[in-house]
Design an enzyme around this catalytic site. Structure first.
Site, PDB file in Angstrom:
ATOM      1  N   ARG A  38       0.821  -1.215   0.000  1.00  0.00           N
ATOM      2  CA  ARG A  38       0.000   0.000   0.000  1.00  0.00           C
ATOM      3  C   ARG A  38       0.854   1.264   0.000  1.00  0.00           C
ATOM      4  O   ARG A  38       0.431   2.300   0.497  1.00  0.00           O
ATOM      5  CB  ARG A  38      -0.973   0.012   1.182  1.00  0.00           C
ATOM      6  N   ARG A  42      -3.043   6.160  -0.219  1.00  0.00           N
ATOM      7  CA  ARG A  42      -3.693   7.072   0.723  1.00  0.00           C
ATOM      8  C   ARG A  42      -2.771   7.847   1.653  1.00  0.00           C
ATOM      9  O   ARG A  42      -3.184   8.872   2.185  1.00  0.00           O
ATOM     10  CB  ARG A  42      -4.700   6.275   1.547  1.00  0.00           C
ATOM     11  N   ARG A  51      -6.861  11.958  -6.653  1.00  0.00           N
ATOM     12  CA  ARG A  51      -8.081  11.157  -6.555  1.00  0.00           C
ATOM     13  C   ARG A  51      -9.342  11.973  -6.300  1.00  0.00           C
ATOM     14  O   ARG A  51     -10.450  11.412  -6.306  1.00  0.00           O
ATOM     15  CB  ARG A  51      -7.930  10.138  -5.416  1.00  0.00           C
ATOM     16  N   ASP A  87      -7.024  -2.956  -7.250  1.00  0.00           N
ATOM     17  CA  ASP A  87      -7.715  -3.532  -6.097  1.00  0.00           C
ATOM     18  C   ASP A  87      -8.043  -4.978  -6.403  1.00  0.00           C
ATOM     19  O   ASP A  87      -8.270  -5.336  -7.574  1.00  0.00           O
ATOM     20  CB  ASP A  87      -8.996  -2.753  -5.788  1.00  0.00           C
ATOM     21  N   TYR A 167     -15.134 -12.334   0.624  1.00  0.00           N
ATOM     22  CA  TYR A 167     -15.848 -11.081   0.371  1.00  0.00           C
ATOM     23  C   TYR A 167     -17.192 -11.347  -0.314  1.00  0.00           C
ATOM     24  O   TYR A 167     -18.220 -10.747   0.034  1.00  0.00           O
ATOM     25  CB  TYR A 167     -15.004 -10.172  -0.521  1.00  0.00           C
TER      26      TYR A 167
END
Length: 378
Positions: A38, A42, A51, A87, A167
């Site tokens: 990651r 972010r 973004r 993702d 998921y």
């Protein structure tokens, strides 16, 4: 076996001798390679600015944006690899599954998959029917990225079948994945069909990245830590092996080593890394599905992980992400300990034991890269 195109960074020799690829092949370089899960995203202000107004999955499927996001941490931190920005649910979306990533929550599905009929509905879409065109935005983003990275390798990634299946069955994030584990035992035939389908979908996603130019492939099993070893081996490992079979056959050649008896070029497979969260008890089984390197989270020391793997498997990890917000002296001592314990393995790639927390100060990551590159064993 399928040979990579001559222009591929591994086949052309551009990245085949990089620190990262050498370490993944158990050839320990003098300087320990480092990258962060990651790292693209972010924690970086330039990412947040880019973004604005763009949903996560839209960003993943915009080749120019995905490439730029992938490149941002490489430019800023000087890490030894880029990790492709995408993702794990992207291949599900490309297969027609209704899913959105909700900020602060994660992937949420319009319809959960909890019965044999649900599995039949989902698997009616044959992964083989997707074709190359379905993954065209992924391949284009990879091509744009490797054109900028030069000798720095790019790592492709995909979610492991169990994590995707969990998921799908839960309909979104879950703390214990109990519905998925229930389906596994209540209807093993439906579970096996679901796992085979997710294996092929995610395997094709990973293969598209490698063929387009990534120099390694990493399979993430974020939720495998909820499983017992028995359940993993019986109900999950075969699907993970099936997913990796989509890239295991991809090879490239390197010139014969000086003094080689045969004088013939050596064929090598694209390096494969397998990482899971909370999977200390599963490490050997995760290696056995077809991985070259095993990623280790922060819950067990690297020397213990190496012992469990017979001291023959390269390792990746395992700095505790919580340490990134600790005083520098504390973080530095922790990282030095990780590096020292990593010497028990044939080779070691320094990484986190999970992803970069969103509140991480980027300057800490840059300083950490400099420290790792300058570290030498006493």
């Amino acid at each position: 076996m399928t040979a990579l195109a001559p222009a591929h960074p591994l086949a052309s020799g551009l990245t085949a001798s990089s620190r990262l690829v050498r370490a993944y092949r158990a050839d320990r370089p003098e300087t320990t390679p480092v990258w962060f899960m990651r790292q693209a995203g972010r924690s970086l202000p330039e990412y947040r600015e880019l973004r604005v107004g763009t949903r996560m999955l839209d960003a993943c499927l915009d080749p120019a944006m995905a490439s730029e996001i992938t490149l941002q941490p490489v430019r800023r931190h000087g890490v030894d690899a880029g990790i492709f920005f995408s993702d794990i649910v992207v291949p599900l979306k490309l297969a027609g599954v209704e899913v959105e990533i909700q900020p602060g929550k994660g992937p949420v599905f319009a319809q959960a998959v909890r019965t044999a009929d649900d599995v039949d509905r989902l698997t009616a879409v044959d992964p083989a029917s997707l074709g190359i065109d379905a993954f065209a935005p992924i391949a284009e983003a990879v091509r744009l990225t490797i054109a900028e990275l030069g000798e720095t390798p790019l790592i492709g990634f995909a979610g492991a079948p169990f994590t995707l299946a969990a998921y799908l069955v839960e309909g979104g994030p879950s703390k214990d994945h109990i519905r998925a584990r229930t389906l596994m035992h209540a209807d093993p035939e439906a579970w096996a069909r679901l796992m085979a389908w997710t294996a092929d979908i995610t395997g094709m996603f990973l293969r598209a990245q490698v063929l387009a130019g990534t120099s390694a492939a990493q399979l993430f099993d974020s939720w495998a830590g909820s499983l017992s070893l028995h359940d993993y081996v019986q109900h999950v490992a075969p699907a993970s092996a099936r997913a990796l079979s989509h890239v295991r056959d991809l090879t490239y050649e390197v010139p014969a080593a000086e003094g080689s008896a045969t004088g013939e070029a050596e064929a090598r497979n694209v390096p494969i890394v397998h990482f899971g969260v909370g999977t200390g008890e599963l490490l050997k089984a995760m290696h056995d599905v077809g991985a070259d390197t095993v990623g280790v989270d922060y819950r067990i020391p690297l020397d213990e992980a190496s012992r469990r793997l017979g001291h023959v498997v390269p390792l990746q990890g395992n700095v505790d992400p919580a340490m990134l917000d600790a005083p520098w002296e504390v973080l530095q001592a922790h990282v030095a300990d990780v590096l020292e314990r990593g010497r028990d393995a044939p080779a070691h790639v320094l990484n986190l034991g999970h992803g970069v927390p969103p509140e991480t100060d980027p300057t800490v990551l840059t300083r950490l890269v400099e420290f790792v590159h300058g570290w030498r064993p006493e």
